[in-house]
Write a protein that holds these residues in place. Structure first.
Motif, short mmCIF file in Angstrom:
data_model
loop_
_atom_site.label_atom_id
_atom_site.label_comp_id
_atom_site.label_asym_id
_atom_site.label_seq_id
_atom_site.Cartn_x
_atom_site.Cartn_y
_atom_site.Cartn_z
N LEU A 95 0.85 -1.19 0.00
CA LEU A 95 0.00 0.00 0.00
C LEU A 95 0.89 1.24 0.00
CD1 LEU A 95 -2.52 -1.20 2.72
CD2 LEU A 95 -2.70 -1.46 0.23
N GLY A 97 -0.23 4.47 -1.58
CA GLY A 97 -0.98 5.57 -2.20
C GLY A 97 -1.15 6.76 -1.29
N THR A 101 1.44 13.21 4.51
CA THR A 101 1.38 14.62 4.94
C THR A 101 2.12 14.83 6.26
OG1 THR A 101 -0.84 14.07 5.68
CG2 THR A 101 -0.68 15.48 3.76
N GLN A 177 -5.47 3.74 -7.07
CA GLN A 177 -6.68 3.86 -6.26
C GLN A 177 -7.48 5.09 -6.67
OE1 GLN A 177 -4.26 4.89 -2.39
NE2 GLN A 177 -6.38 5.49 -2.07
N LYS A 388 6.20 7.69 10.28
CA LYS A 388 4.97 8.47 10.06
C LYS A 388 5.21 9.98 10.13
CE LYS A 388 2.03 4.94 10.20
NZ LYS A 388 1.29 4.54 9.01
P1 UTP Z 1 -1.03 6.48 6.60
O1 UTP Z 1 -2.29 7.28 6.61
O2 UTP Z 1 -0.44 6.10 7.89
O3 UTP Z 1 0.09 7.24 5.79
O4 UTP Z 1 -1.25 5.24 5.70
P2 UTP Z 1 -0.02 8.38 4.72
O5 UTP Z 1 -1.41 8.52 4.19
O6 UTP Z 1 1.04 8.13 3.70
O7 UTP Z 1 0.44 9.64 5.58
P3 UTP Z 1 -0.40 10.81 6.26
O8 UTP Z 1 -1.53 10.16 7.01
O9 UTP Z 1 -0.86 11.69 5.12
O10 UTP Z 1 0.61 11.47 7.14
C1 UTP Z 1 -0.76 3.96 5.98
C2 UTP Z 1 -0.43 3.22 4.69
O11 UTP Z 1 -1.55 3.19 3.81
C3 UTP Z 1 -1.20 3.73 2.55
C4 UTP Z 1 0.02 4.61 2.82
O12 UTP Z 1 0.78 4.76 1.63
C5 UTP Z 1 0.72 3.84 3.90
O13 UTP Z 1 1.48 2.78 3.37
N1 UTP Z 1 -2.33 4.50 2.03
C6 UTP Z 1 -2.92 5.45 2.80
C7 UTP Z 1 -2.74 4.27 0.75
O14 UTP Z 1 -2.20 3.39 0.06
N2 UTP Z 1 -3.78 5.00 0.26
C8 UTP Z 1 -4.39 5.96 0.98
O15 UTP Z 1 -5.33 6.62 0.47
C9 UTP Z 1 -3.97 6.18 2.30
#
Ligand code: UTP
Length: 433
Positions: A95, A97, A101, A177, A388
């Motif tokens: 994952l 995507g 932030t 996605q 994170k």
């Molecule tokens: P997180 O929400 O912890 O990370 O997602 P993020 O979205 O990269 O960072 P913030 O929240 O903006 O700081 C956990 C995992 O899920 C994937 C992220 O790439 C990470 O591996 N993810 C998250 C997706 O693949 N798609 C999304 O829409 C959201």
């Protein structure tokens, strides 16, 4: 139905008004695109009842390898998992995507250099791990990478070097996605620019819908692949193709399995495993956990929910296919975020504080759909080094310390000298424990 009517009935009359200000050639496309959004589902997700968390109990978690008499069981399960991999019965989905932030980097988190060398990005570290297990079992494990609009281009460019990581030609496939509109408190869509809705990726649960739309679940089933594992790009210790987890899935005929570690602190920001009153295993995101009840002196308390999810899962492909055939959709969750938007005068506002709702699906909402789902407790120090935040807890700095410590421990246990740059984690560490 006419797009104007759809939008008015969905409480989005302001979009119809906005469309009137657009040039003719842009207007119809904007209205058609906006009318196609799942408004009912989006607006329902903002309401209270959509977010009610059921009453929860601690789950039963299974741990292996801690007791001396379990070594035989562990070895047998690992052999089963390796057999599954060697038979070409496993695929994996990383994952990647998310917008990263909190980390505050430009581009995908996967391109962040973890080190110690300048070319050791998170993508490379995890990609090498898939290559190494493929080599070990003599079978190339199909490797899907979930990307979003925000990460697609840069991720594809990074994976252009994946042959150097040991991955085979054609082994990696990308899934894109979807996105969903961001809403204000009244459930009205925000605009990012004239004729453009403010959008955000639909959460890691968007993976399930992306898999369906791309026909991947049918493809996996047709190739007689039994298990699809999912893991995250922001955990350099993550083992998404762990033979032990796979062996346990087979042994217990599971539809879903998830790895857990005991929470380090009560407020650690991880989802927790729980059981609802129907006995279903589920994961509740830390943002949605109800506050822990106050202890009443003299009264026995239910053990708190301490099994933190490290977001490494296995799902049975035939079960995913059955749910897809039944039209199962993952629910939407809301999250308060900063979303730049056009104000009524058409000026772009960059908010300093969270001002809007993003709607996301969570991959782990698959769990309560399963009749047979289990929690697999693993050692935190072996498998969990989350990246994170830019600083402080769960940052690159803390993750490097965790990887260093783990590499040193692994070498010391085998009577070997630790490498000079310990955060370079040797691939043999994915071997039997
Ligand atoms: P997180 O929400 O912890 O990370 O997602 P993020 O979205 O990269 O960072 P913030 O929240 O903006 O700081 C956990 C995992 O899920 C994937 C992220 O790439 C990470 O591996 N993810 C998250 C997706 O693949 N798609 C999304 O829409 C959201």
């Amino acid at each position: 139905m006419d797009p104007t009517q759809v939008l008015e009935e969905a409480g989005q009359a302001h979009l119809v008004e906005h469309a009137r200000t657009l040039p003719d050639e842009q207007r119809d496309a904007f209205l058609a695109e906006a009318a196609a959004e799942p408004w009912e589902e989006l607006r329902a997700a903002l309401k209270d009842e959509a977010r009610r968390v059921p009453e929860l109990r601690p789950p039963q978690a299974l741990t292996f390898g801690r007791q001396a008499n379990e070594q035989e069981l562990v070895a047998r399960l690992e052999r089963m998992g390796l057999g599954l991999l060697a038979g070409g019965r496993v695929a994996t989905l990383l994952l990647a995507g998310g917008q990263g932030t909190r980390l505050g980097v430009q581009g995908p988190k996967g391109n962040v250099v973890f080190g110690p060398e300048a070319d050791r990005t998170l993508y490379r570290i995890l990609g090498e791990r898939v290559a190494a297990i493929s080599k070990r079992v003599g079978k190339s494990v199909p490797f899907y990478v979930l990307v979003s609009e925000a990460t697609e281009q840069a991720t594809k460019e990074a994976f252009a070097a994946s042959a150097d990581w040991g991955l085979e030609d054609g082994q990696v496939r990308f899934l894109v996605q979807g996105t969903l509109p961001c809403l204000d408190d009244e459930g009205r869509a925000l605009l990012a620019a004239p004729g453009v809705l403010a959008r955000a990726p639909d959460g890691h649960g968007g993976a399930y819908h992306a898999l369906l739309e791309a026909g991947v679940i049918d493809e996996l089933a047709a190739q007689e692949i039994d298990v699809l594992t999912t893991w995250q790009v922001d955990n350099p210790l993550g083992r998404g193709l762990d033979p032990l987890m796979l062996g346990w899935m087979v042994e217990r005929k599971l539809q879903a399995i998830g790895k857990a570690v005991r929470k380090a602190t009560p407020d650690e920001k991880v989802g927790v495993f729980a059981r609802d009153l129907k006995g279903k295993t589920r994961i509740v995101e830390y943002t949605e956990l109800p506050p822990a009840p106050e202890a009443t002196p003299g009264e026995a308390m239910e053990a708190p929910l301490v099994m933190g999810s490290i977001a490494i899962h296995g799902f049975a492909v035939q079960w995913l296919k059955r749910m897809a055939d039944e039209g199962m959709r993952l629910p939407l969750h809301r999250a308060r975020k900063k979303v730049p938007y056009l104000d009524a005068e058409g000026a772009l506002v960059e908010p300093d504080e969270p001002n809007a709702w993003k709607l996301e699906r969570f991959i782990f909402d698959l769990f309560p759909e399963a009749k047979r789902a289990e929690v697999h407790e693993v050692r935190r120090e072996w498998e969990f080094a989350p990246v994170k935040n830019a600083e402080g807890v769960d940052s690159l700095a803390t993750a490097r310390v965790l990887v260093d410590a783990e590499v040193r421990r692994w070498h010391a246990e085998r009577g070997l000298d630790a490498p000079e740059t310990p955060s370079l984690r040797p691939l043999e560490m994915d071997g039997p424990r």
